[in-house]
Design an enzyme around this catalytic site. Structure first.
Site: not given
Length: 382
Positions: A132, A245, A282, A368
Site C-alpha cells: 500500500g 492529489e 450549553q 495515511t
C-alpha cells in the site's frame, strides 16, 4: 470562508455547476448510492457542460483554466457526496495530469480529448494486495519484449476500476534496481486489452456509489508507445503529482466537515428535548463552537495552500499537514455531529449517517495519517 483569489468568473462557473448538479445529481444520488454506481451518462453530462478537466489546454478540448476551477469542481461534487466526488476528481485532477505532464503528443491527442468529454474514464493503479503505502514494494512487473511490455500483477482498492477505459499502472520494469523505486515505470493499459481483467467490485463500508475494484494483469501485451514518460522514472513522477492529489483530498474532507456541521446546526435548531431546542443547551453550543472553530481553521489553511499550488510553489510539507489534520478533524466532526443527532443520526434516511460512514477512509487513502506525519518530519528535519 471565501478564498480571496476567487473572481466573478469563478462564481459564474460555480453557479453553472451548482445548477447542473441540482438537476442531474442531487435528485438521483441516493439511488446511485443504493445501486452502488454512478451512471456513465452523468460523466457525459459533466463533459458536455465543460466540468471535466477544465485545466486542459484548448487544443485538447479543455478550457485552459487553472486549478482554482478544479477546486470549485471538487467542492461542489463533494457537497453532493464523496461517492460522487471521489472518482470524478480522481479522473479530472489526479490521473489526467500524468498524461498532460509526461505524455507524448500522440498520447495527449489519444486520451485527453475524450477524458474531457467524459467518453473516457481513467484510473491509476498503485496499491496491491501486499503493498500500500510502500510503493517500492510493489510486485506488478513489466518485461520488455520487442515492441511490447508483458505486464503481470494484481492491484486492489482502485478507484474507477470497474469503469475505467484506461489505467495508468504503476509497475516495475527493472526488478533488480537498487534502490527498488528506481525500477518503477508507468504504463497505460487500455480497456479490452487481452489479459487485462477486472476482479470483484469491492464492498466498502461507505462511499457506496464510488467505483472501487480489483484489477488483474495476466501476460498483458502493452505497446511500448504506452509507456508514460521515461522507463524507471515512474516513482519520481508519482512524487511530483502527489502534492495535487493530497490537496484535492484535503479540499474534499474540508467540505465534508462543513456539510456535516451545517446538517447538525439545522437539526439541533429543530429537535427538542426536555421542552427546549437541543441548540439551547450549553453543551450543544460548546460542541458547535469547537467544531466551527476547527473547520474555519481548516478552510483558511486549505485556501492558502490552493493559492500557493496555483502559483507553482513546492508545498509538499504543507499539503501533508493539511491532508492528515483536516481528515482527522473531519472524523472528529462526524462523531460529534452523529452524537448531536442522537438515535436519528444512526438511521440511514438521515444524511449524517452516510457522511459518517464515508469519512473514515479519508485518513487512509492518498497516504495515511502516519505517512503524512513521516513526510512532515523528514521535511522539517532535513
Amino acid at each position: 470562508m471565501k478564498a480571496n483569489f476567487l473572481t466573478k468568473e469563478h462564481e459564474m462557473f460555480r453557479e453553472a455547476l451548482q445548477k447542473m448538479l441540482q438537476k442531474e445529481a442531487y435528485p438521483y444520488y441516493e439511488k446511485w448510492e443504493e445501486k452502488r454506481d454512478i451512471p456513465r451518462e452523468f460523466w457525459l453530462k459533466l463533459g458536455e457542460n465543460g466540468f471535466l478537466l477544465p485545466w486542459v489546454d484548448e487544443q485538447y478540448g479543455g478550457l485552459g483554466l487553472d486549478f482554482s476551477y478544479s477546486m470549485i469542481l471538487t467542492e461542489e461534487l463533494e457537497r453532493v457526496g464523496v461517492g460522487l466526488a471521489s472518482g470524478i476528481c480522481l479522473h479530472s485532477d489526479i490521473v489526467s495530469p500524468y498524461i498532460s505532464a509526461y505524455g507524448t503528443e500522440q498520447q495527449k491527442q489519444k486520451w485527453l480529448p475524450k477524458s474531457v468529454t467524459g467518453e473516457y474514464i481513467s484510473a491509476i493503479a498503485m496499491t496491491e494486495p501486499g503493498a500500500g503505502s510502500d510503493l517500492a514494494g510493489i510486485k506488478t512487473n513489466a518485461r520488455k519484449d520487442g515492441n511490447h511490455y508483458i505486464l503481470n500483477g494484481e492491484k486492489t482498492f482502485i478507484t474507477n476500476g470497474m469503469h475505467a477505459d484506461y489505467v495508468v499502472v504503476v509497475c516495475k520494469t527493472d526488478p533488480h534496481a537498487q534502490p527498488a523505486y528506481r525500477g518503477i515505470s508507468l504504463l497505460i493499459v487500455e480497456n479490452g486489452t487481452a489479459g487485462f481483467k477486472r476482479g470483484k467490485k469491492l464492498n466498502k463500508i461507505g462511499m457506496h456509489s464510488g467505483d472501487t475494484a480489483e484489477l488483474i494483469f495476466e501476460d498483458v501485451k502493452v505497446p511500448v508507445e504506452n509507456l508514460l514518460g521515461e522507463e524507471g522514472k515512474g516513482f519520481y513522477y508519482l512524487m511530483e503529482k502527489l502534492q495535487q492529489e493530497r490537496l484535492v483530498v484535503a479540499l474534499q474532507v474540508q467540505v465534508e466537515a462543513e456539510e456535516m456541521l451545517k446538517l447538525t446546526i439545522d437539526y439541533v435548531k429543530e429537535r427538542k428535548a426536555f421542552g427546549s431546542r437541543i441548540a439551547d443547551f450549553q453543551n450543544t453550543q460548546f460542541k458547535l463552537a469547537e467544531m466551527a472553530t476547527e473547520i474555519d481553521m481548516g478552510r483558511t489553511y486549505v485556501n492558502t495552500l490552493t493559492e500557493k499550488h496555483i502559483h507553482g510553489e513546492d508545498i509538499v510539507k504543507e499539503v501533508s499537514m493539511a491532508k492528515w489534520w483536516i481528515s482527522e478533524m473531519a472524523k472528529r466532526v462526524a462523531a460529534e455531529c452523529l452524537q448531536l443527532h442522537g438515535g436519528y443520526g444512526y438511521m440511514e434516511e438521515y444524511e449524517i449517517a452516510r457522511r459518517y460512514r464515508d469519512i473514515s477512509v479519508t485518513s487512509i487513502y492518498a497516504g495515511t495519517t502516519e505517512i503524512m506525519k513521516g513526510i512532515i518530519a523528514k521535511k522539517i528535519l532535513s
